[in-house]
Design a protein around this motif. Structure first.
Motif, PDB file in Angstrom:
ATOM      1  N   GLY A 435      13.918 -77.509  36.040  1.00 29.32           N
ATOM      2  CA  GLY A 435      13.196 -76.247  35.907  1.00 29.32           C
ATOM      3  C   GLY A 435      14.041 -75.106  35.386  1.00 29.32           C
ATOM      4  N   ARG A 505       3.854 -66.280  34.274  1.00 26.14           N
ATOM      5  CA  ARG A 505       3.109 -67.503  34.583  1.00 26.14           C
ATOM      6  C   ARG A 505       3.157 -68.409  33.366  1.00 26.14           C
ATOM      7  N   GLU A 507       2.567 -72.499  31.694  1.00 24.58           N
ATOM      8  CA  GLU A 507       1.928 -73.804  31.817  1.00 24.58           C
ATOM      9  C   GLU A 507       2.762 -74.819  31.043  1.00 24.58           C
ATOM     10  N   VAL A 511       0.608 -78.156  34.085  1.00 27.14           N
ATOM     11  CA  VAL A 511       0.902 -77.599  35.399  1.00 27.14           C
ATOM     12  C   VAL A 511       1.275 -76.131  35.249  1.00 27.14           C
ATOM     13  N   ARG A 513       2.791 -72.621  36.788  1.00 32.35           N
ATOM     14  CA  ARG A 513       3.697 -72.146  37.815  1.00 32.35           C
ATOM     15  C   ARG A 513       4.000 -70.672  37.589  1.00 32.35           C
ATOM     16  N   ASP A 514       4.115 -69.930  38.698  1.00 33.39           N
ATOM     17  CA  ASP A 514       4.533 -68.535  38.650  1.00 33.39           C
ATOM     18  C   ASP A 514       6.034 -68.463  38.900  1.00 33.39           C
ATOM     19  N   GLY A 528      12.937 -67.242  39.777  1.00 33.55           N
ATOM     20  CA  GLY A 528      12.670 -68.209  40.835  1.00 33.55           C
ATOM     21  C   GLY A 528      13.967 -68.501  41.567  1.00 33.55           C
TER      22      GLY A 528
END
Length: 627
Positions: A435, A505, A507, A511, A513-514, A528
């Motif tokens: 990520g 945000r 995609e 999927v 994810r914020d 994050g």
């Protein structure tokens, strides 16, 4: 009855003891150096006394000043914590001579176990003498102290004299005692220890085992209780030896007996005459408060004949401000945000909160994160999840390494728990976490959104060129779209759902994810759980150094130079030139290439910041090198 306790320590250690004291209605006194004037342990104490100076030798290691502080503050007892003076028999005597209660073992017991050589003699174990090729590899160890200081692995007989000298110098600097000894080095053994607790009435408890095998630079990283996979017969042997060691010296209070387990046999290492950093895992399994029991024993109370029954499994991870991928280099700076989720009874022992600064003078440990669960597998999963959700904004840490370690097949299955774990697996454990690439996308778009809000701008009729932003080795390319959003062209396969200065945000593969993004004035960006360092678009010419410049990899103190090192010397690539001490660890700085030492800007005692110029090695072209 004890009414006021001075803790002769700092940081997490002092905060841990204060917590129990508050629960028992006991007042607390802190001591602090100038570097710790604003530290959490000072803020949490009922009273605090300054120890002028910053270096441990001027402050926390000055037993005379600590005793004076206790008397001045009206304390009637002193708890040494762990580290600093906790295993100093003279300090224990000074405390009792001043009419104060010493919350620790008798000075005679400390002296008997202070030297690893004398401790082994008590148990009938002789150190290795007259080392030969057949004895290799061997381990050179400091007779006093611990924590990996004054310790060297020797695999070649010719290297032994130099390693003995280096270990002795480091031990003398760290503990004031340069005595070292040699013992067989057990390759990839398990580090297992037994917690003991004894009172003044003859009762000695052995509170099970702990496995502390996951270590870096001989310092523990992840610990657990009980040690998994040991046969019952071996557990009984460890317990009996630990009790015998305590009884042999008339031990009182909390202590730890350490072993190296290999080939089904236990090799005695040492007895630590203090509470250990990893004591929380034993507390969680046995449902006890070891600090409260230390206080009770110091007041003359008797322990029950048998300890409580153990239950479940506990694991502790030490969260450090350090970079495992760069030789475990300690990190400094402001801890902008520090939040560990406490759901599910996650325990956090720490000396820091958001806004505190991690300095250069002391240990780089931020916190111990501890979990307890009915089974080991549940505890592993629970701790990895808690660490994964921890938010640490500021210096680089080993958080990702801890998560990856807990989820590594060897650790998760308890198949190869030994001291060689990181030597085998460090490269795989320090790859960019999953990520990270998309976190960089979020960071780039958050910055673009912030700039748009500040300066205006947006989509134009003429198609604009891609904007480029780089974080470390990751390059991001994007462009504004007609609807006020963004299109990401690198990496491929990312769709931007929405983007703002603080949250993006994305995609990816269907999927969504914020990602929360925060940028700080020191240049770091946190997206994050990921810490990112932007790569400058235009390098600052002032940052350019001449070829062969040797820069300080971390802030620290130059403790020594290689023997006879002088400008004009010929040096070989990888040759040790000097040693830096940073946060209780000694780091060897080597020549970056073969050549001539043309400048030397380091001297013993000099404090340096990261990036400071230490030396210059001018390389010489060979026939194979282009001129």
């Amino acid at each position: 009855m004890i009414s006021t306790v001075l803790v002769a320590n700092r940081g997490e250690i002092a905060c841990r003891v204060f917590r129990t004291c508050r629960e028992l209605g006991i007042s607390t006194v802190a001591v602090y150096s100038d570097a710790d004037a604003g530290a959490l342990h000072v803020r949490e104490a009922d009273a605090a006394v300054r120890l002028p100076g910053a270096a441990p030798s001027e402050t926390y290691l000055r037993g005379d000043l600590v005793v004076k502080a206790a008397l001045a503050a009206g304390a009637d007892a002193v708890h040494p914590g762990y580290g600093f003076l906790s295993e100093n028999a003279d300090f224990a005597r000074a405390v009792t001579d001043a009419g104060l209660v010493w919350i620790g073992p008798p000075p005679e017991a400390i002296e008997a176990m202070a030297s690893k050589t004398r401790a082994k003699e008590l148990l009938g174990i002789a150190p290795l003498a007259d080392v030969t090729e057949a004895d290799l590899p061997v381990l050179v160890k400091a007779a006093a102290g611990g924590g990996g200081r004054g310790m060297r692995i020797v695999r070649e007989l010719a290297a032994l004299p130099e390693e003995l000298k280096a270990a002795s110098a480091e031990a003398a600097s760290a503990f004031g005692d340069g005595e070292v000894f040699v013992e067989p080095y057990v390759e990839n053994g398990r580090h297992v220890e037994v917690q003991v607790l004894a009172d003044t009435h003859g009762t000695v408890w052995a509170l099970g085992t702990r496995d502390c095998s996951l270590q870096r630079r001989h310092q523990k990283v992840i610990e657990e209780a009980p040690a998994p996979g040991l046969p019952d017969e071996l557990r009984a042997s460890l317990r009996d030896t630990a009790v015998r060691a305590a009884e042999a010296v008339g031990y009182v209070g909390a202590g730890t007996v350490e072993f190296l387990v290999a080939d089904g046999r236990a090799h005695f290492l040492e007895m630590n005459t203090r509470l250990q950093v990893e004591h929380p895992v034993t507390e969680e399994v046995y449902g006890v408060d070891l600090v409260a029991l230390q206080l009770a024993v110091a007041q003359g109370e008797a322990l029950p004949p048998e300890p409580p029954a153990p239950s479940g499994h506990a694991i502790e991870a030490r969260l450090y401000a350090e970079d495992p991928a760069r030789g475990w280099a300690p990190q400094t700076g402001v801890l902008h945000r520090f939040e560990v989720p406490r759901e599910g009874r996650v325990r956090v022992d720490t000396g820091y909160v958001s806004g505190d600064e991690v300095g250069i003078h002391y240990d780089a440990m931020l916190a111990k994160v501890v979990v307890h669960a009915p089974t080991r597998a549940e505890a592993v999963r629970k701790l990895a999840h808690a660490l994964e959700r921890t938010r640490i904004h500021g210096p680089a840490t080993n958080r990702e390494l801890l998560v990856a370690s807990l989820r590594h097949p060897e650790y998760a299955a308890a198949e190869r728990l030994d001291t060689g774990f990181y030597e085998r697996n460090l490269t795989a454990l320090t790859v960019a976490p999953e990520g990270a690439e998309y976190a960089a996308v979020a960071a780039a778009l958050a910055e673009a959104s912030a700039n748009r809000a500040r300066f205006g701008g947006g989509w134009r009729n003429l198609r604009s060129q891609d904007e480029t932003r780089a974080y470390g080795d990751t390059e991001i390319r994007y462009r504004p779209t007609r609807d006020g959003g963004y299109e990401v062209t690198l990496p491929e396969g990312v769709r931007v759902v929405s983007a703002g200065p603080d949250r993006v945000r994305l995609e990816v593969g269907g999927v969504v994810r914020d990602v929360d993004v925060t940028a700080y004035e020191d240049g770091t960006v946190h997206a994050g759980p990921h810490r990112l360092t932007p790569r400058p678009r235009f390098p600052d010419p002032a940052d350019q150094r001449e070829p062969g410049s040797l820069l300080a990899p971390m802030p620290g103190t130059v403790v020594r130079l290689a023997d006879g090192l002088a400008v004009g010397d010929r040096v070989a690539a990888g040759q040790p030139l000097l040693w830096l001490e940073a946060m209780k660890m000694e780091h060897r700085v080597t020549a970056p290439a073969s050549g001539t030492l043309t400048a030397l800007h380091a001297a013993p005692g000099r404090q340096v910041e990261v990036g400071a110029l230490l030396a210059v090695v001018q390389t010489e072209a060979t026939e194979e090198d282009p001129v």
